[in-house]
Design a protein around this motif. Structure first.
Motif, PDB file in Angstrom:
ATOM      1  N   THR B 355       0.810  -1.226   0.000  1.00  0.00           N
ATOM      2  CA  THR B 355       0.000   0.000   0.000  1.00  0.00           C
ATOM      3  C   THR B 355       0.840   1.272   0.000  1.00  0.00           C
ATOM      4  O   THR B 355       0.363   2.329   0.416  1.00  0.00           O
ATOM      5  N   GLY B 357       2.159   2.633  -2.898  1.00  0.00           N
ATOM      6  CA  GLY B 357       1.484   3.321  -3.996  1.00  0.00           C
ATOM      7  C   GLY B 357       2.144   4.600  -4.459  1.00  0.00           C
ATOM      8  O   GLY B 357       1.550   5.666  -4.380  1.00  0.00           O
ATOM      9  N   TYR B 358       3.401   4.503  -4.978  1.00  0.00           N
ATOM     10  CA  TYR B 358       4.074   5.707  -5.468  1.00  0.00           C
ATOM     11  C   TYR B 358       3.313   6.341  -6.614  1.00  0.00           C
ATOM     12  O   TYR B 358       3.265   7.557  -6.735  1.00  0.00           O
ATOM     13  N   GLY B 359       2.784   5.498  -7.513  1.00  0.00           N
ATOM     14  CA  GLY B 359       2.114   6.042  -8.691  1.00  0.00           C
ATOM     15  C   GLY B 359       3.035   6.215  -9.879  1.00  0.00           C
ATOM     16  O   GLY B 359       2.653   6.834 -10.857  1.00  0.00           O
TER      17      GLY B 359
ATOM     18  N   THR C 352      -8.029   4.723  -2.852  1.00  0.00           N
ATOM     19  CA  THR C 352      -8.063   5.512  -1.621  1.00  0.00           C
ATOM     20  C   THR C 352      -8.396   4.642  -0.410  1.00  0.00           C
ATOM     21  O   THR C 352      -7.760   4.758   0.646  1.00  0.00           O
ATOM     22  N   THR C 355      -5.725   2.681   0.903  1.00  0.00           N
ATOM     23  CA  THR C 355      -4.619   3.621   1.224  1.00  0.00           C
ATOM     24  C   THR C 355      -3.403   3.424   0.322  1.00  0.00           C
ATOM     25  O   THR C 355      -2.303   3.806   0.701  1.00  0.00           O
ATOM     26  N   VAL C 356      -3.626   2.847  -0.869  1.00  0.00           N
ATOM     27  CA  VAL C 356      -2.519   2.754  -1.823  1.00  0.00           C
ATOM     28  C   VAL C 356      -2.176   4.153  -2.323  1.00  0.00           C
ATOM     29  O   VAL C 356      -1.025   4.579  -2.257  1.00  0.00           O
ATOM     30  N   GLY C 357      -3.183   4.874  -2.829  1.00  0.00           N
ATOM     31  CA  GLY C 357      -2.991   6.276  -3.206  1.00  0.00           C
ATOM     32  C   GLY C 357      -1.955   6.518  -4.284  1.00  0.00           C
ATOM     33  O   GLY C 357      -0.961   7.190  -4.040  1.00  0.00           O
ATOM     34  N   TYR C 358      -2.179   5.974  -5.509  1.00  0.00           N
ATOM     35  CA  TYR C 358      -1.224   6.204  -6.585  1.00  0.00           C
ATOM     36  C   TYR C 358      -1.098   7.687  -6.929  1.00  0.00           C
ATOM     37  O   TYR C 358      -0.022   8.163  -7.237  1.00  0.00           O
ATOM     38  N   GLY C 359      -2.224   8.380  -6.913  1.00  0.00           N
ATOM     39  CA  GLY C 359      -2.202   9.780  -7.315  1.00  0.00           C
ATOM     40  C   GLY C 359      -2.454   9.998  -8.789  1.00  0.00           C
ATOM     41  O   GLY C 359      -2.266  11.101  -9.286  1.00  0.00           O
ATOM     42  N   ASP C 360      -2.885   8.936  -9.527  1.00  0.00           N
ATOM     43  CA  ASP C 360      -3.197   9.140 -10.947  1.00  0.00           C
ATOM     44  C   ASP C 360      -4.512   9.888 -11.126  1.00  0.00           C
ATOM     45  O   ASP C 360      -4.661  10.657 -12.065  1.00  0.00           O
TER      46      ASP C 360
ATOM     47  N   THR D 355      -2.065   7.755   5.380  1.00  0.00           N
ATOM     48  CA  THR D 355      -1.029   7.077   4.568  1.00  0.00           C
ATOM     49  C   THR D 355      -1.492   6.790   3.148  1.00  0.00           C
ATOM     50  O   THR D 355      -0.940   5.902   2.498  1.00  0.00           O
ATOM     51  N   VAL D 356      -2.494   7.543   2.662  1.00  0.00           N
ATOM     52  CA  VAL D 356      -2.894   7.389   1.265  1.00  0.00           C
ATOM     53  C   VAL D 356      -1.775   7.916   0.366  1.00  0.00           C
ATOM     54  O   VAL D 356      -1.279   7.215  -0.511  1.00  0.00           O
ATOM     55  N   TYR D 358      -1.265  10.580  -2.085  1.00  0.00           N
ATOM     56  CA  TYR D 358      -1.413  10.715  -3.528  1.00  0.00           C
ATOM     57  C   TYR D 358      -0.169  11.308  -4.178  1.00  0.00           C
ATOM     58  O   TYR D 358       0.213  10.940  -5.270  1.00  0.00           O
TER      59      TYR D 358
END
Lengths: 453, 453, 453, 453
Positions: B355, B357-359, C352, C355-360, D355-356, D358
């Motif tokens: 988790t 998740g750099y993206g 979301t 909580t990975v949250g790549y930000g794409d 810890t999301v 983005y």
């Protein structure tokens, strides 16, 4: 081998002096000395718990002192004390019950201290002396004391919310107006000139001023009417923080109205910035309201109880950060765009170990990615531990507090539930037939003996 | 059916020989053979715990051996041994109490080993032999031994912090100066030429040199004055790591001052890089300070105890990574920009499952996103388990250590709390009236019998 | 009120018939009918556990049936059965101990089934029939059976690792060569044409071919030598998956060597892609090795036991995803660049909530950010529950398995630890003095009576 | 010191009046008053549990009232009531067992209420009145009532899934057709004009219409046939939400077919948007199916039980968010591109604390990164606590529900397992020999006495 009969509160235990002398310098080992007369078997009476005595006698039989885990540590302590058996005989596998009692009691003590503190915070006796001063003090400080007090506190909470909102709204460029001497400039002001070239919009400014005046008056009122000595009043961290927030508000106001000449734009901007940050301390005013909830106390206690383990784990976390941060800097040495120095590596390690993962710096070579994987897994494991500690402490304190408050409420209602003995007796629960029965079993043997002697 | 009376330390149990013969080749089943005389009822006396005997008799009555969960495993073991009952009779539902004792004891043993190791680490008897050597050894190694030792260790800690800071500051391009032979080049040096074209700024270099000399002297001093045999000294992992860090420092120094001709720029850069990375091993010097805290020991023990489960879960984690990584490569086959090979897929799977998740790589087609969702959920579940294991082990070791140290402190103070029996007796806790009472109940029956026989 | 004396295996309980008749149609309530003779007090003997009887008598005294939580559920069950008391009298607060026993036993049964299954998997008796067939079967299937078998399995594991590595290396464009008919094209081949325009580098291809042949031979050998019926052999999921992986390998080989004409480039690319994905099934070959570890079994059992709760929570998770995904689509309606349809919203919600949250895709308006905050918090809470369930199941199964294997090992060594009774008796643990003592207390009363009657 | 013999249901306890008078105004302290006759020793009979009495007598002996932790709270309560001892004597270390009982019972009550509610939801008696109305009502509401009902419910579930899919598919630009009056425009329509310039593709529209009609009919049918009063029917939140979803569907339909003139494009777009969002409420239709699963009830109960702690922690979370958000705004004051106002800072704090991460706003200066690290760690700790609370509540409710349903099933089958006493007696479990034996031990003493008196 002389047989010994021990009458422990009615229950008979039969053993020998040889067994009792196995553990020297305890009450039972000295029994032989008492028993000078050679009439066998020797018999002794003790008014103690026979259930627990069983396990104490086990010490003499097997040389090991084990207790069932269900017996309260305090009971064990009492019995050990009475039988003059040292705690060091206790087997290491049975320490849990014994010391669980101790830690339970220390937790309870902390909870009581907390309540005591809260009560001490409210010096009711002193409050009764003056008249109007105490009236105001109660209104300001104790929302539960009267209807007027609760209304005032709701109003206070609303002003705190309003003031905090304004603090945030003030940073929106749309709500700011250009200063008179920059009037002819373009409206788009860059972020770093926001304080030197613009000023708060009039409605925002006036509402903010109202809040500031309100908090100042409330603070002064509290200083004036407080029944606590001033030295003590100013030593409370909440009051200090409140004072700093008020002071920074007024310095900020005067600076905004008249920007002094001896200070250039950049330095001015920094001063304003720090003063605004200081105003954030007013968030502590919410503390007064949170403080009324038990769960908040529990959070406080749980965090405080975990602080020394936190220290170690934060140290381990930081050392791991430094390690992975420095490592990734050299592993990603060929990457020209990111990881320009080891500090950026440390920032990357923090972001990875907390699994936040912004993605602003990311390893790009294969070795760097392996380091990243190890780093993330290490972080998850290291952070799991403080979470587990604070969580388990939270549960412990929460359950104890629930039990304790439950018990306190019960105590207060005890007079209602107390039984009237007289009435119960009339209902015949101590029946005459029963009394007769016990006589026929046990005491008749006495009568018999009595008639013989 | 012959009635049998078993006097278990004073408590009477009545049963029949038929019942006792149900479980063959145990002490109770052999009782009938002992009892040759035909006088009924048969009666036997055993000096054992009557509480536990109840449940042992249940084995004869019902054929099942259950124990209450509160009785200590050691007590159960002792009784089973005495009554010659095999452990295999124990019901499978009651294994917990029995084996919990065993695992508790093994945990305690680990904790004791840890302390023993620490004590062994400090060979105090050998220390007493020499004079100045031991004095220095104590000062260097045991901060708690004297005021001078604690001052030295604080100084040592400060130098470690300083040296580590310099290691990180050294990677900042701003703090580096161009080498003399590159003086005329532009000041902006690219990251990969930082070691070939620049050198550390003089102040940084000299402070770093001071730290290096300090650690070298401290290391040599320790080798000279150590009362431990050198072979053992150099087998301690901490000493090896420390030595490597010192060695790499001096090789680095000589290389920086005189860049040899036989090595080209690129290779030189790599050698410097590896040497700098080796200097990071000096982080282990913090270990000496962390090692003093109990919580750190607990973390160590907990992680060590969980290692075999970790292995399995890391294997499962890696297999899942490979699976999802390979899958996403084919699922995102049409995406030209990301997932260029399956290894990038694995990297994506790692980043998603932890988790973080750099993206930097993100699935873009719908099927890829479904894979991403399953991947994230799988990762959360797989990683929850090692976290749970290490967390529960941490709690177990932490509680045991707390109890054990608590108990050890108590033992040391035992002489103070021990009761003086003589004094207690004078206070009348063994009252003469009580003794009389027990005589009147039990032993009089004997007197009566005695007079008759 | 007639007094009743109940002799429960030697312990006397005194009560009245009135009390015993409170709970009708139980063994104790029928006692009055038995007792026709009017000699008071009535006395009855039962050979049961007196400890537990105390609490059974409480049912008659107070009308409530409570048991101490430490008594094993099986003991309670036995006693309730003997005393003919229905389970429905059990107080609802004391169900835990009673049903904990049941769930413990069902967990133990699952663990035993697991071992039974593993043993069934190894039909040793059938193995003894043939000669060379069984020898090979054992070598292939049971690494622990002989030295040769373990060597073969290590070799097998190495080939699995090698083959899996090649599967991943094959996706690297650098390791692929352009096909002969594309020889004159530029070397840079786009990802989607990797299978149509390039082929694996010769060394990679030949090693892969070797692995394929090895697995095929091993599979055929297993089919030939298996003592299990073929229908059963092909119903094992592991064997099916292995077969599919081998089949896909050969289809892939033939397709790569001769690209058929009837298929165009795009379709061919897809077919190859699916076949390569099918080859990933060979990861299941690692299962054979993981399967040997107990922790892996525990993971399996824990996940299987949590499956129905998982279903619910996955359903709740998906519904929340749909909710937040649809909501964010409309909340971010004015944002032209992201959230182009509700499915992207769902993807954002997944990213979301885990909580990975790549930000794409990121909400940009204020309302969208509030939705994002609520979404993240909801996700953390929802996902905490399955994690908690699988974690607690893991701990339960793990502890039970540890106890059980511990116990099994003990059983196997029982003959060594069994006491020799004869020897013990010679050591005098059943002392003649003791026997005498019990006689003087209890049985003498009988003799006395006997002489009188 | 007069010796007192207490016969507690057959077990003899010997103590003195002095001891019993230590705790005034309890049943035992009044015994001396009852005992006017000077015949010593005094003896009393009580028909109570002797096991627990031991610990009650400890109160008189030591002044402290401790209970073993295994005894059920209800048993303790009963005994305290009988012996007229106030709850306030209970030692604070032994509150747990006492109040655990209470909290267990309140949890059980909640579980029962849940079932009661479900049963109340199904007024079966009222159902029997009408004929066709009840038949339909049962079919619609109770899937388990008949084969027809379960088929209808499966169809209903499919329509819900279909309708929800269409809701999502409707947002795909590819599935929308340009409106007739925009026909000549380019096909690429921007997201914000999707409702004003395009309309749903005919197949999507007609299937959606079918679903809408189906739900409307089902809703009307339920209103018509419901045996519940309409006021109550419309107060159920599920029915309200369902009604709103249906209403919004029809308003939407009419608006899409005839866009009114009095509304401009932008406003129209907003109205459509809100109506579509309202249609999302149809997700609640899945609730009916989830509701059948026990685990879902447990989730509900667990979340409901944790709500007040959640409130506090959400408050602490929001205050921390505000603090870090405002702080980062000033710390990153020189960064022109991000953190343009404090609200963006708060958004960053939310994204970091959950810890999301983005990565849309990221601190860039060193101080900002330190704030980021502290912020992430704080967030992990704060969010660990509500997770722990809901998790532990989930486990508690889940286990209780399992025990309770287990017990209920047992109760229903009780008639099958009940023993026939007559048969058991014939098998001789109440053996005549045993009865004889108890007579020879205890009652013979009586006979002896009887013959003497």
């Amino acid at each position: 081998m002389t047989t010994v009969l021990l009458n422990i509160s009615g229950s008979i235990f039969q053993t020998t002096f040889e067994t009792l002398e196995k553990i020297p310098s305890t009450k039972l080992s000295f029994l032989k000395q008492d028993f000078s007369v050679k009439s066998s078997p020797a018999s002794f009476y003790f008014d103690r718990n026979p259930d627990v005595f069983n396990y104490i006698l086990d010490l003499y039989r097997t040389g090991e002192l084990h207790f069932p885990s269900n017996i309260c540590g305090a009971t064990i302590r009492n019995e050990l004390e009475f039988w003059e058996i040292d705690k060091c005989y206790l087997s290491e596998c049975c320490l849990k019950a014994f010391y669980k009692h101790e830690s339970d009691m220390s937790i309870l003590k902390e909870i009581k201290n907390l309540e005591k503190y809260k009560v001490l915070d409210v010096p009711i006796e002193e409050c009764r002396k003056g008249c109007w001063r105490n009236c105001i003090w109660k209104t300001v400080q104790y929302p539960a004391s009267s209807r007027r007090a609760s209304l005032f506190n709701i109003f206070y909470l609303l002003v705190v919310v309003l003031s905090t909102s304004l603090l945030f709204l003030n940073t929106l460029p749309d709500l700011r107006r250009p200063k008179s001497d920059h009037f002819n400039e373009t409206s788009a002001v860059e972020k770093e000139h926001i304080y030197t070239k613009t000023t708060a919009a009039p409605p925002v400014f006036y509402v903010d001023l109202f809040c500031g005046i309100f908090f100042t008056l409330e603070y002064i009122t509290r200083i004036v009417v407080t029944p606590i000595k001033w030295r003590k009043f100013f030593c409370t961290s909440l009051n200090i923080v409140d004072g700093v927030a008020i002071l920074s508000f007024w310095v900020l106001c005067s600076l905004i109205i008249h920007q002094p000449d001896f200070i250039d734009d950049k330095a001015f901007s920094y001063v304003i910035m720090i003063l605004y940050s200081a105003r954030l301390l007013q968030l502590c005013r919410f503390y007064r309201f949170l403080n009324r909830f038990k769960s908040f106390d529990v959070i406080n206690l749980a965090v405080r109880a975990s602080i020394c383990q936190f220290g170690i784990l934060i140290a381990v976390f930081i050392l791991s950060n430094l390690f992975f941060g420095y490592l990734i800097y050299y592993v990603e040495f060929e990457d020209k765009n990111s990881f320009n120095n080891a500090f950026i590596g440390v920032w990357w390690a923090v972001v990875t170990m907390t699994t936040v993962g912004y993605g602003d710096v990311v390893p790009t070579c294969y070795l760097g990615r392996v380091v990243g994987m190890v780093c993330a897994l290490t972080g998850i494991l290291i952070l799991a531990m403080p979470v587990a500690i604070v969580t388990s402490n939270f549960t412990i304190y929460y359950n104890k507090l629930k039990e304790y408050t439950n018990h306190k409420h019960k105590k207060e209602r005890k007079n209602e539930t107390r039984f009237n003995l007289k009435k119960a007796k009339e209902n015949g629960s101590v029946s005459p037939v029963s009394v007769l029965t016990v006589e026929t079993i046990v005491s008749h043997t006495h009568h018999q003996n009595g008639s013989k002697s």
